[in-house]
Design a protein around this motif. Structure first.
Motif, mmCIF file in Angstrom:
data_model
loop_
_atom_site.group_PDB
_atom_site.id
_atom_site.type_symbol
_atom_site.label_atom_id
_atom_site.label_comp_id
_atom_site.label_asym_id
_atom_site.label_seq_id
_atom_site.Cartn_x
_atom_site.Cartn_y
_atom_site.Cartn_z
ATOM 1 N N SER A 102 0.967 -1.160 0.029
ATOM 2 C CA SER A 102 -0.040 0.064 0.218
ATOM 3 C C SER A 102 0.794 1.246 0.179
ATOM 4 O O SER A 102 0.592 2.312 -0.104
ATOM 5 N N GLY A 103 2.108 1.310 0.385
ATOM 6 C CA GLY A 103 3.139 2.071 0.503
ATOM 7 C C GLY A 103 3.004 2.888 1.893
ATOM 8 O O GLY A 103 3.640 3.830 2.260
ATOM 9 N N GLY A 104 2.252 2.289 2.708
ATOM 10 C CA GLY A 104 2.050 2.878 4.126
ATOM 11 C C GLY A 104 3.199 2.402 5.012
ATOM 12 O O GLY A 104 3.173 3.127 5.893
ATOM 13 N N THR A 134 14.468 8.670 -0.145
ATOM 14 C CA THR A 134 12.884 8.648 0.239
ATOM 15 C C THR A 134 12.545 7.474 -0.928
ATOM 16 O O THR A 134 13.098 7.592 -1.899
ATOM 17 N N THR A 135 11.282 7.234 -0.697
ATOM 18 C CA THR A 135 10.542 6.049 -1.597
ATOM 19 C C THR A 135 9.005 6.357 -1.543
ATOM 20 O O THR A 135 8.614 6.939 -0.751
ATOM 21 N N SER A 136 8.578 6.087 -2.875
ATOM 22 C CA SER A 136 7.107 5.978 -3.105
ATOM 23 C C SER A 136 6.511 5.428 -4.001
ATOM 24 O O SER A 136 7.558 4.759 -4.837
ATOM 25 N N ARG A 137 5.458 5.136 -4.067
ATOM 26 C CA ARG A 137 4.953 4.127 -5.060
ATOM 27 C C ARG A 137 3.600 4.699 -5.658
ATOM 28 O O ARG A 137 2.826 5.158 -4.940
ATOM 29 N N ASP A 138 3.486 4.634 -6.914
ATOM 30 C CA ASP A 138 2.115 5.007 -7.512
ATOM 31 C C ASP A 138 1.535 3.684 -8.370
ATOM 32 O O ASP A 138 1.936 3.477 -9.237
ATOM 33 N N ASN A 139 0.596 3.209 -7.574
ATOM 34 C CA ASN A 139 0.144 1.963 -7.835
ATOM 35 C C ASN A 139 -0.829 2.102 -9.253
ATOM 36 O O ASN A 139 -1.154 1.080 -9.918
ATOM 37 N N ASP A 140 -1.148 3.370 -9.505
ATOM 38 C CA ASP A 140 -1.974 3.486 -10.756
ATOM 39 C C ASP A 140 -1.202 3.709 -11.771
ATOM 40 O O ASP A 140 -1.632 3.285 -13.052
ATOM 41 N N LYS A 141 0.175 4.098 -11.664
ATOM 42 C CA LYS A 141 1.038 4.008 -12.969
ATOM 43 C C LYS A 141 2.136 2.655 -12.795
ATOM 44 O O LYS A 141 3.169 2.749 -13.574
#
Length: 123
Positions: free
Chosen positions: A54-56, A69-76
């Motif tokens: 979930s990225g949480g 830092t890191t992040s994810r875009d599940n739509d992309k």
């Protein structure tokens, strides 16, 4: 199964920033925990960052805390690694990897790997 392709590596000077991307294709991206690993010349591959489905939740290696830092875009279907204040010791090939676990820091849980992108930091 999921296919992973990293991009964004390059040659930078100490103190610079880079953003790596990892694009995923195949089965639902949101069903995978993701990780960024790196392997410096002559050294073992180590986990740098892990992020939950979930990225949480995220894990950062001590060596990069406060800089990466890191992040994810599940739509992309994409995960990012923002690297700031880069140091020569960050020089390595960076790999993204996917695990069917919800969240894991164990390398053995990551079954799918990209081809890697090289980051070189000059002093």
């Amino acid at each position: 199964q999921v296919q992973l392709v990293e991009s964004g590596g390059g040659l930078v000077q100490a103190g610079d920033s880079l953003r790596l991307s990892c694009a995923a294709s195949g089965r639902s991206f949101s069903s995978y925990a993701m990780g960024w690993f790196r392997q410096a010349p002559g050294k073992e591959r180590d986990l740098v960052v892990a992020i939950s489905r979930s990225g949480g939740y995220a894990y950062f290696a001590d060596s990069v805390k406060g800089r990466f830092t890191t992040s994810r875009d599940n739509d992309k279907n994409t995960i990012y690694l923002q690297m700031n204040d880069l140091k020569p010791e960050d020089t390595a090939v960076y790999y993204c990897a996917a695990s069917s676990s919800a969240y894991t820091v164990a390398m053995r849980d990551y079954k799918y790997w990209g081809q890697g992108t090289r980051v070189t930091v000059s002093s």
